[in-house]
Motif scaffolding. Structure first.
Motif, mmCIF file in Angstrom:
data_model
loop_
_atom_site.group_PDB
_atom_site.id
_atom_site.type_symbol
_atom_site.label_atom_id
_atom_site.label_comp_id
_atom_site.label_asym_id
_atom_site.label_seq_id
_atom_site.Cartn_x
_atom_site.Cartn_y
_atom_site.Cartn_z
ATOM 1 N N LEU A 1 -1.483 -1.018 -4.087
ATOM 2 C CA LEU A 1 -2.708 -0.252 -3.877
ATOM 3 C C LEU A 1 -2.392 1.236 -3.758
ATOM 4 O O LEU A 1 -1.636 1.661 -2.882
ATOM 5 C CB LEU A 1 -3.415 -0.715 -2.602
ATOM 6 N N GLU A 2 -2.978 2.006 -4.677
ATOM 7 C CA GLU A 2 -2.947 3.473 -4.584
ATOM 8 C C GLU A 2 -4.349 3.910 -4.164
ATOM 9 O O GLU A 2 -5.305 3.756 -4.926
ATOM 10 C CB GLU A 2 -2.580 4.091 -5.933
ATOM 11 N N LYS A 3 -4.490 4.418 -2.951
ATOM 12 C CA LYS A 3 -5.809 4.813 -2.455
ATOM 13 C C LYS A 3 -6.272 6.097 -3.125
ATOM 14 O O LYS A 3 -5.519 7.056 -3.255
ATOM 15 C CB LYS A 3 -5.759 4.998 -0.934
ATOM 16 N N GLU B 1 0.822 -1.214 0.000
ATOM 17 C CA GLU B 1 0.000 0.000 0.000
ATOM 18 C C GLU B 1 0.851 1.257 0.000
ATOM 19 O O GLU B 1 1.779 1.404 0.804
ATOM 20 C CB GLU B 1 -0.903 -0.005 1.235
ATOM 21 N N VAL B 2 0.510 2.158 -0.912
ATOM 22 C CA VAL B 2 1.171 3.458 -0.944
ATOM 23 C C VAL B 2 0.569 4.318 0.168
ATOM 24 O O VAL B 2 -0.646 4.456 0.256
ATOM 25 C CB VAL B 2 0.964 4.142 -2.315
ATOM 26 N N PRO B 3 1.380 4.900 1.052
ATOM 27 C CA PRO B 3 0.835 5.665 2.185
ATOM 28 C C PRO B 3 0.319 7.044 1.790
ATOM 29 O O PRO B 3 0.666 7.580 0.730
ATOM 30 C CB PRO B 3 2.045 5.794 3.121
ATOM 31 N N ASP B 4 -0.526 7.593 2.655
ATOM 32 C CA ASP B 4 -0.934 9.001 2.598
ATOM 33 C C ASP B 4 -1.598 9.407 1.284
ATOM 34 O O ASP B 4 -1.442 10.547 0.833
ATOM 35 C CB ASP B 4 0.271 9.912 2.861
ATOM 36 N N ASN B 5 -2.326 8.487 0.646
ATOM 37 C CA ASN B 5 -3.027 8.784 -0.603
ATOM 38 C C ASN B 5 -2.110 9.237 -1.737
ATOM 39 O O ASN B 5 -2.554 9.890 -2.691
ATOM 40 C CB ASN B 5 -4.122 9.844 -0.381
ATOM 41 N N LEU B 6 -0.828 8.882 -1.623
ATOM 42 C CA LEU B 6 0.107 9.219 -2.684
ATOM 43 C C LEU B 6 -0.067 8.299 -3.876
ATOM 44 O O LEU B 6 -0.633 7.215 -3.778
ATOM 45 C CB LEU B 6 1.548 9.106 -2.183
ATOM 46 N N LEU B 7 0.431 8.731 -5.053
ATOM 47 C CA LEU B 7 0.538 7.854 -6.202
ATOM 48 C C LEU B 7 1.786 7.000 -6.054
ATOM 49 O O LEU B 7 2.740 7.376 -5.357
ATOM 50 C CB LEU B 7 0.625 8.672 -7.487
ATOM 51 N N LEU B 8 1.795 5.869 -6.720
ATOM 52 C CA LEU B 8 2.948 4.976 -6.647
ATOM 53 C C LEU B 8 4.218 5.688 -7.113
ATOM 54 O O LEU B 8 5.299 5.509 -6.544
ATOM 55 C CB LEU B 8 2.684 3.725 -7.505
ATOM 56 N N ARG B 9 4.096 6.523 -8.113
ATOM 57 C CA ARG B 9 5.263 7.225 -8.656
ATOM 58 C C ARG B 9 5.796 8.290 -7.695
ATOM 59 O O ARG B 9 6.903 8.783 -7.869
ATOM 60 C CB ARG B 9 4.916 7.852 -10.004
ATOM 61 N N ARG C 1 -10.733 10.985 -7.686
ATOM 62 C CA ARG C 1 -9.741 10.008 -8.164
ATOM 63 C C ARG C 1 -9.980 8.675 -7.476
ATOM 64 O O ARG C 1 -9.871 8.574 -6.260
ATOM 65 C CB ARG C 1 -8.310 10.506 -7.876
ATOM 66 N N PRO C 2 -10.299 7.634 -8.248
ATOM 67 C CA PRO C 2 -10.577 6.331 -7.627
ATOM 68 C C PRO C 2 -9.300 5.642 -7.175
ATOM 69 O O PRO C 2 -8.194 5.974 -7.627
ATOM 70 C CB PRO C 2 -11.243 5.545 -8.762
ATOM 71 N N SER C 3 -9.457 4.674 -6.295
ATOM 72 C CA SER C 3 -8.322 3.836 -5.912
ATOM 73 C C SER C 3 -7.891 2.995 -7.105
ATOM 74 O O SER C 3 -8.685 2.703 -8.004
ATOM 75 C CB SER C 3 -8.690 2.928 -4.740
ATOM 76 N N ASN C 4 -6.625 2.593 -7.112
ATOM 77 C CA ASN C 4 -6.099 1.812 -8.224
ATOM 78 C C ASN C 4 -5.315 0.615 -7.696
ATOM 79 O O ASN C 4 -4.487 0.752 -6.784
ATOM 80 C CB ASN C 4 -5.185 2.679 -9.095
ATOM 81 N N VAL C 5 -5.597 -0.560 -8.266
ATOM 82 C CA VAL C 5 -4.898 -1.783 -7.888
ATOM 83 C C VAL C 5 -4.119 -2.301 -9.088
ATOM 84 O O VAL C 5 -4.670 -2.431 -10.184
ATOM 85 C CB VAL C 5 -5.896 -2.863 -7.410
ATOM 86 N N THR C 6 -2.835 -2.601 -8.876
ATOM 87 C CA THR C 6 -1.982 -3.173 -9.918
ATOM 88 C C THR C 6 -1.439 -4.509 -9.437
ATOM 89 O O THR C 6 -0.752 -4.578 -8.420
ATOM 90 C CB THR C 6 -0.797 -2.225 -10.246
ATOM 91 N N TYR C 7 -1.774 -5.590 -10.162
ATOM 92 C CA TYR C 7 -1.325 -6.936 -9.788
ATOM 93 C C TYR C 7 0.028 -7.248 -10.422
ATOM 94 O O TYR C 7 0.311 -6.828 -11.548
ATOM 95 C CB TYR C 7 -2.330 -7.992 -10.252
ATOM 96 N N THR C 8 0.839 -8.019 -9.708
ATOM 97 C CA THR C 8 2.088 -8.516 -10.275
ATOM 98 C C THR C 8 2.295 -9.971 -9.857
ATOM 99 O O THR C 8 1.896 -10.380 -8.771
ATOM 100 C CB THR C 8 3.319 -7.700 -9.806
ATOM 101 N N ASN C 9 2.873 -10.745 -10.749
ATOM 102 C CA ASN C 9 3.386 -12.079 -10.421
ATOM 103 C C ASN C 9 2.317 -13.118 -10.111
ATOM 104 O O ASN C 9 2.631 -14.204 -9.628
ATOM 105 C CB ASN C 9 4.358 -11.991 -9.230
ATOM 106 N N ARG C 10 1.056 -12.833 -10.395
ATOM 107 C CA ARG C 10 -0.003 -13.754 -9.956
ATOM 108 C C ARG C 10 0.038 -15.090 -10.691
ATOM 109 O O ARG C 10 -0.111 -16.145 -10.086
ATOM 110 C CB ARG C 10 -1.378 -13.116 -10.128
#
Length: 338
Positions: free
Chosen positions: A92-94, A16-24, A99-108
């Motif tokens: 998870l980017e809250k 989870e990315v903290p403080d409603n930040l974007l992953l970038r 701006r909606p939350s965004n989920v990015t999957y990896t390695n599943r």
């Protein structure tokens, strides 16, 4: 309660990315272990049930950490095996405001769970004394191996007269091109074996190919769910109607179709701390209502309150007990409980 619930599902790492930040923007991430099966068995453990998870984790320190995390939730880990060396993850980017939350999957696809054949598990031991088996449509979407695993698991469960709970949970991004058409035969097979189903009007229309002229969701559900229940001989079909105001404000209304009647909860106005896992909290309410022999109206009221309360808990797995849900139903509002 002396009731035993087993879920078949993947344990994932949530980053989870903290403080409603974007992953970038972020320089650090908060991790935890989660997954639909974890959420279901974790909350039902809080309710007092014996709950276990059939799953596979990496044969390394990450796998050991995942097992330790679910044990802290009260989930029995006897049915979790160590196999291969990958764990599925999601970032998870809250959201905030519009701006909606965004989920990015990896390695599943390469995770230990999604590459482990059902023969690696001892199904006779796994299903011994079980009352409820929970299956999620997300697992059905992963690959042909997991689909075959589910079919064999459900077949074994029905031979032992275990009730099957199936959450449709259709994810277009996981099924890929022509996903609804690809999913339909697998969904129909599971639905024909399921006792309780979590389904939306979209599942009935888009995946099962049914049609309706009704414009409201209530009208669509009232026409379509009886058709699904009769065709597949399903005891209960349930879900929620969610209206999104913005990323932190929704309204929620639960529904339950049972014995040829439709039941609704009242509409809740919901402020959202954490959105993920709230549908699983609703499913847990349905399972609890079934195992407690609640009346249908009480089941949908309890399940919706469980879903509403889950929005106030940080993390995927809700952590509260049945008394907390009753307070929501009774509209108890306290500043500080002392």
């Amino acid at each position: 309660m002396n009731k035993n619930i087993v879920a078949y599902g993947e344990i994932m790492m949530r980053l989870e990315v903290p403080d409603n930040l974007l992953l970038r923007q972020a320089e650090n991430l908060k991790y935890s272990f989660t997954g639909t099966g974890v959420n279901i068995t974790g909350l039902l453990a809080q309710f007092g049930y014996n709950s276990s998870l059939i799953s596979a984790v990496p044969d390394n320190s990450i796998g050991s950490s995942a097992i330790g995390a679910i044990r802290r939730l009260g989930i029995h880990s006897d049915l979790i095996i160590k196999n291969n060396d990958n764990l599925g993850m999601y970032f998870l980017e809250k959201g905030f405001g519009n701006r909606p939350s965004n989920v990015t999957y990896t390695n599943r696809q390469h995770s230990s769970f999604n590459t482990t054949d059902i023969s690696k598990y001892d199904l006779i031991q796994s299903l011994k004394g079980v009352d409820i088996l929970h299956i999620c449509g997300i697992t059905l979407a992963m690959n042909q191996l997991t689909r075959d695993n589910i079919m064999k698991l459900v077949k074994a469960a029905k031979e032992k007269n275990i009730k099957v709970v199936f959450d449709c949970n259709f994810r277009a991004s996981l099924w890929g091109e022509n996903g609804n058409q690809r999913a339909k035969p697998f969904y129909e097979t599971i639905l024909s074996q399921a006792d309780i189903v979590i389904m939306s009007e979209k599942d009935a229309i888009q995946t099962l190919g049914l049609s309706t002229n009704h414009q409201t969701k209530e009208g669509q559900l009232e026409e379509l769910l009886p058709i699904v229940a009769q065709k597949f001989n399903i005891n209960k079909i349930a879900g929620t109607i969610r209206t999104v105001q913005d990323s932190t404000h929704n309204t929620i209304k639960g529904y339950l179709y049972s014995n040829e009647n439709m039941y609704y909860s009242k509409i809740y106005d919901v402020n959202i701390l954490d959105r993920i896992g709230t549908g699983d909290a609703y499913t847990c309410g349905i399972i609890h209502g079934e195992l407690s022999s609640m009346a249908p109206q009480d089941i949908v009221s309890f399940s919706t309150a469980s879903c509403v309360l889950a929005h106030t808990i940080s993390g995927d797995t809700p952590l509260f007990d049945t008394d907390d849900i009753i307070k929501i139903i009774n509209n108890e509002k306290n500043d500080i409980e002392r």
